[in-house]
Design an enzyme around this catalytic site. Structure first.
Site, short mmCIF file in Angstrom:
data_model
loop_
_atom_site.label_atom_id
_atom_site.label_comp_id
_atom_site.label_asym_id
_atom_site.label_seq_id
_atom_site.Cartn_x
_atom_site.Cartn_y
_atom_site.Cartn_z
CB ALA A 1 33.78 42.10 45.84
CG ASP B 1 18.61 42.72 41.87
OD1 ASP B 1 17.91 42.34 41.07
OD2 ASP B 1 19.25 43.56 42.14
CB THR C 1 18.58 48.41 36.19
OG1 THR C 1 19.41 47.42 35.82
CG2 THR C 1 18.39 49.34 34.81
CE LYS D 1 20.12 46.72 40.26
NZ LYS D 1 20.18 45.31 40.16
P1 ATR Z 1 27.98 45.51 39.31
O1 ATR Z 1 27.02 46.36 39.90
O2 ATR Z 1 27.39 44.89 38.14
O3 ATR Z 1 28.48 44.42 40.21
P2 ATR Z 1 30.38 47.04 40.11
O4 ATR Z 1 29.95 47.40 41.15
O5 ATR Z 1 31.10 47.96 39.11
O6 ATR Z 1 29.29 46.62 39.00
O7 ATR Z 1 31.23 45.68 40.15
C1 ATR Z 1 31.93 45.01 38.96
C2 ATR Z 1 32.49 43.61 39.72
O8 ATR Z 1 33.07 42.72 38.46
C3 ATR Z 1 33.57 43.92 40.41
O9 ATR Z 1 33.88 42.87 41.35
C4 ATR Z 1 34.79 43.92 39.59
O10 ATR Z 1 36.04 43.46 40.03
P3 ATR Z 1 36.96 44.71 40.54
O11 ATR Z 1 36.52 44.90 42.13
O12 ATR Z 1 38.58 44.14 40.84
O13 ATR Z 1 36.92 46.04 39.79
C5 ATR Z 1 34.54 42.78 38.57
N1 ATR Z 1 35.17 43.02 37.40
C6 ATR Z 1 34.90 43.72 36.26
N2 ATR Z 1 35.46 43.50 35.33
C7 ATR Z 1 36.49 42.40 35.49
C8 ATR Z 1 37.32 41.65 34.86
N3 ATR Z 1 37.98 41.94 33.61
N4 ATR Z 1 38.15 40.76 35.47
C9 ATR Z 1 37.83 40.38 36.78
N5 ATR Z 1 36.75 40.95 37.56
C10 ATR Z 1 36.22 41.77 36.88
#
Ligand code: ATR
Length: 281
Positions: free
Chosen positions: A138, A113, A72, A76
Site C-alpha cells: 500500500a 507507471d 524514481t 515521486k
Molecule cells: P514503494 O514506493 O516501493 O511502494 P513504500 O511507499 O515505502 O515504497 O512502500 C513499501 C510497501 O512495501 C509498503 O506497502 C510496505 O508495507 P508497510 O506499509 O507495512 O511498511 C511493504 N513492505 C515492505 N517491506 C515489507 C515486508 N518485509 N513485508 C511485508 N510488506 C513489506
C-alpha cells in the site's frame, strides 16, 4: 559550489532519470534503444540526487537546458509537488515519474507507471476486467497504479498490507471505487479466490519474504510482480508453487512506462523492445 552530477550535450536534447539509488537504473539503456529505433537524437543519463537535494538537482538540470526527466524512488511525491501542471492520472496517484519542461516555462508532470502496468498485463494476456484482484502493498508503487487498475473494471480489488492503517489511507484516496476496494490482513486472505495477484510491496528489494499463505490463488489465476530480477524471486517462486497460469516480473512494466515517457517527450511511440535487449552491455 558543488559540481553537478550531470553533463549536457548542447547540440542535442537532453533527458535524465533522477533517483537515489540510481546506479542500477536500466532507463538510460532503454531510452538509448528507443532513440535508435525511432531515429531520434537525444541523450539520457542517470543522475543521483542526495535525499534532501531533489529540487535543486532538478532545477539545475532544467536551467542547464534539460528537456525533461524521469523521477524514481524516493522522489515521486516531491516531483508531483514540484511541477506546475500535471495529468489527471498523476494527481490521482499524487506522484510524478515524468517531467517535461515546456515552452513558456510550464513544468508538466505525469505518472506513466499505471499505464505501464496495464499495457504489460495486456501484452501478457492477463485480464483485469471482471476479475478478482489482490494487491500486496500500500505504498507509493501501489498508489501509482491503483487508479489505472480500477479503470479496467475488475470485480473487486483487495489490498493486503503489513500495516493495515496504510491500506486504509490508500483506499480513502479513491472514493469513487469504495464498493470495489477491500482490505484484508495476510491471515485473512480467502482460499482460492484471487484471479490475479499483483505484488507491489518492496519486501523483495530488501531481500525479505512476504508472509503469503498458499492456496489463495484461483484455479487459472495469474501473478505479476512489479519489481524484477532478484527482488521478484520469492513472489514468482510462490506463484509457481501455487500453480499460477502465468507469472511475470515487472521488467515489461518498466519498458512500457519508459515507452509512454518517450512518447510524451518526443511524440513518437517506440515499439517495446524485447526484454533481453536491455541486458546487453
Ligand atoms: P514503494 O514506493 O516501493 O511502494 P513504500 O511507499 O515505502 O515504497 O512502500 C513499501 C510497501 O512495501 C509498503 O506497502 C510496505 O508495507 P508497510 O506499509 O507495512 O511498511 C511493504 N513492505 C515492505 N517491506 C515489507 C515486508 N518485509 N513485508 C511485508 N510488506 C513489506
Amino acid at each position: 559550489m558543488k559540481k553537478n552530477q550531470f553533463s549536457l550535450d548542447e547540440s542535442t536534447d537532453n533527458y535524465c532519470v533522477i533517483g537515489n539509488p540510481i546506479a542500477h537504473s536500466k532507463s538510460p539503456r532503454i531510452h538509448a534503444l528507443f532513440a535508435e529505433q525511432t531515429s531520434q537524437l537525444l541523450t539520457y543519463q542517470a543522475v543521483l540526487s542526495q535525499p534532501d537535494a531533489f529540487l535543486s538537482t532538478v532545477e539545475a538540470f532544467r536551467q542547464a537546458g534539460g528537456k525533461g526527466l524521469n523521477v524514481t524512488l524516493p522522489f515521486k511525491e516531491q516531483a508531483w509537488e514540484y511541477v506546475n501542471s500535471s495529468a489527471a492520472r498523476a494527481d490521482r496517484a499524487r506522484a510524478v515519474n515524468f517531467i517535461r519542461f515546456d515552452e513558456g516555462g510550464r513544468i508538466y508532470g505525469d505518472s506513466t507507471d499505471g499505464i505501464g502496468l496495464i499495457r504489460d498485463l495486456a501484452n501478457n494476456r492477463i485480464e483485469i476486467a471482471n476479475k478478482r484482484i489482490l494487491i500486496i502493498g500500500a505504498g507509493g508503487a501501489v498508489r501509482s497504479v491503483l487508479g489505472n487498475l480500477i479503470d479496467e473494471g475488475p470485480d473487486e480489488i483487495t489490498i493486503v498490507n503489513r500495516t493495515p492503517a496504510k491500506a486504509r489511507e490508500l483506499i480513502e484516496l479513491f472514493p469513487e471505487a469504495r464498493g470495489l476496494l477491500d482490505i484484508r490482513s495476510f491471515d485473512g486472505l480467502a482460499d482460492g479466490r484471487y484471479d490475479l495477484v499483483i505484488n507491489g510491496a518492496s519486501a523483495g528489494l530488501a531481500g525479505h519474504r512476504l508472509p503469503l499463505a498458499d492456496g489463495i490463488l484461483a484455479v487459472g489465476g495469474c501473478c505479476y510482480d512489479m519489481t524484477y530480477g532478484k527482488a521478484a524471486d520469492f513472489f514468482l517462486d510462490w506463484a509457481e508453487a501455487n500453480g499460477a497460469q502465468k507469472a511475470c516480473d515487472g521488467l515489461g512494466m518498466l519498458l512500457e512506462q519508459a515507452a509512454e515517457s518517450f512518447y510524451l517527450w518526443r511524440g513518437i511511440r517506440p515499439k517495446t523492445i524485447k526484454r533481453n535487449l536491455i541486458y546487453q552491455p
